[in-house]
Design an enzyme around this catalytic site. Structure first.
Site, short mmCIF file in Angstrom:
data_model
loop_
_atom_site.label_atom_id
_atom_site.label_comp_id
_atom_site.label_asym_id
_atom_site.label_seq_id
_atom_site.Cartn_x
_atom_site.Cartn_y
_atom_site.Cartn_z
N THR A 224 -0.10 1.16 6.87
CA THR A 224 0.02 0.05 5.92
C THR A 224 0.20 -1.23 6.73
O THR A 224 0.66 -1.19 7.86
CB THR A 224 1.20 0.26 4.96
OG1 THR A 224 1.40 -0.94 4.20
CG2 THR A 224 2.50 0.59 5.68
N GLY A 225 -0.17 -2.35 6.12
CA GLY A 225 -0.02 -3.62 6.83
C GLY A 225 -1.28 -4.44 6.73
O GLY A 225 -2.07 -4.29 5.80
N GLY B 64 -4.70 -5.26 6.93
CA GLY B 64 -5.88 -4.39 7.02
C GLY B 64 -6.87 -4.76 8.09
O GLY B 64 -7.37 -3.89 8.82
N VAL C 193 -13.03 -5.26 1.74
CA VAL C 193 -12.59 -3.87 1.94
C VAL C 193 -11.63 -3.85 3.13
O VAL C 193 -11.94 -4.42 4.18
CB VAL C 193 -13.80 -2.95 2.20
CG1 VAL C 193 -13.34 -1.54 2.55
CG2 VAL C 193 -14.72 -2.92 0.99
N GLY C 194 -10.48 -3.22 2.95
CA GLY C 194 -9.47 -3.17 4.02
C GLY C 194 -9.51 -1.87 4.80
O GLY C 194 -10.52 -1.15 4.80
N ASP C 195 -8.41 -1.56 5.42
CA ASP C 195 -8.33 -0.38 6.30
C ASP C 195 -8.09 0.93 5.56
O ASP C 195 -8.40 2.01 6.07
CB ASP C 195 -7.17 -0.57 7.28
CG ASP C 195 -5.83 -0.71 6.54
OD1 ASP C 195 -5.69 -1.65 5.74
OD2 ASP C 195 -4.94 0.14 6.75
N THR D 237 0.84 -1.20 0.00
CA THR D 237 0.00 0.00 0.00
C THR D 237 0.87 1.25 0.00
O THR D 237 1.99 1.21 0.50
CB THR D 237 -0.85 -0.02 1.29
OG1 THR D 237 -1.78 -1.06 1.20
CG2 THR D 237 -1.57 1.29 1.56
N1 ASP Z 1 -3.47 -2.36 4.51
C1 ASP Z 1 -3.70 -2.90 3.20
C2 ASP Z 1 -4.94 -3.73 3.22
O1 ASP Z 1 -5.07 -4.58 4.08
C3 ASP Z 1 -2.56 -3.71 2.67
C4 ASP Z 1 -1.22 -3.04 2.71
O2 ASP Z 1 -0.96 -2.18 3.53
O3 ASP Z 1 -0.38 -3.37 1.86
O4 ASP Z 1 -5.75 -3.60 2.33
#
Ligand code: ASP
Length: 296
Positions: free
Chosen positions: A221-222, A224, A200-202, A171
């Site tokens: 990021t990380g 979600g 749907v993520g964070d 991300t």
């Molecule tokens: N946070 C993002 C998600 O879970 C993934 C990412 O940070 O690469 O959609």
């Protein structure tokens, strides 16, 4: 003096040189916009630059869902409370710019799926195919291994074993503070590779992957689902009222690890302190205040 910090994702970064080059390019785009047009244009410019770079998991080059499609999440927020987001959006080049239109042109905060795409078309965003061959190959390999990161139930079904990994993040995000004191945050992602369609993520959720207030701005990021449970960006901004950004983010990255949340955070507090922290193997990021530019 204005400030800008951006990230290109936390996790295992396999192609470090390409990430660094992409971060440098986006920082330069964002900085130019920050000086001329302020914090909002800075984060939009930096993030849309990364959305065009297939090395990052956003825009063109986004991770694919289990059906081999790209569904992108993105959001933008200002320290005055303005917010716009898009969820599970397909077929556009710059989801972050559609999120901006949601913020500026609608009475809503978040548009999802087909509705978001219809809105993008109304706003004159043309058809775009963000799918790249590299991501298609990566999805095939992942399906064959049956080891879908952070999807243990699905992995179990595919292979009857669980083994989450952290090499599928990427991300992007940006936080800027301009001379007027306005703080802007933008986050954009293709989400987790092999995710279920419709997930749907964070990154597009207010307070989870993106948050800004008078106390500061943060992009995460990380993993979600874990970031959503902790409302990490909101938590970080709240704490910036009393503490410096770096202290807040370092503490939260450690605490998040204890909660089982693999993540990285970048932020700027109301005083203009730039900060970053991560509890994953690495994170690609860079920042500048005009005097110096730092890239990792
Ligand atoms: N946070 C993002 C998600 O879970 C993934 C990412 O940070 O690469 O959609």
């Amino acid at each position: 003096m204005p400030q800008l910090i951006i990230h290109g994702g936390a996790g295992k970064i396999r192609n470090e040189a390409e990430h660094r080059a992409g971060i440098e390019e986006a920082l330069n785009c964002g900085w130019g916009a920050l000086i001329k047009k302020g914090a909002l244009e800075a984060v939009l410019s930096a993030v849309s630059c990364m959305e065009d770079n297939p090395v990052f998991n956003c825009g063109t080059g986004s991770s694919l869902n289990l059906d081999g499609e790209v569904e992108m999440d993105a959001s933008v927020m200002l320290s005055d409370g303005s917010f716009g987001g898009v969820a599970a959006l397909k077929h556009v080049q710059h989801p972050i710019l559609v999120a901006r239109k949601v913020m500026e042109e609608t009475d809503h905060l978040l548009l999802a799926g087909e509705g978001a795409l219809n809105f993008a078309r109304k706003m004159d965003f043309p058809e775009h195919n963000p799918i790249t061959e590299i991501r298609q190959k990566a999805l095939e390999e992942l399906k064959q291994s049956g080891n879908l990161p952070y999807l243990p139930k699905l992995s179990q079904a595919l292979q009857n074993r669980t083994s989450p990994g952290e090499d599928k993040f990427g991300t992007v995000g940006a936080v800027a503070r301009d001379d007027s004191g306005l703080i802007a945050v933008a986050t954009s992602t293709g989400g987790i590779m092999g995710k279920l369609p419709g997930r749907v993520g964070d990154s597009c959720i207010l307070g989870a992957g993106t948050y800004a207030s008078r106390d500061g701005g943060v992009s995460c990021t990380g993993h979600g689902e874990a970031i959503l449970r902790l409302l990490l960006a909101f938590r970080a901004c709240e704490r910036m009222h009393f503490k410096k950004a770096q202290e807040v983010l370092s503490e939260l990255a450690l605490w998040a690890k204890d909660q089982g949340c693999s993540c990285g955070l970048i932020g700027i507090d109301w005083r203009g302190n730039i900060a970053f922290a991560f509890n994953t193997e690495s994170m690609s990021y860079g920042f500048t205040d005009g005097d110096s530019m730092v890239i990792f």
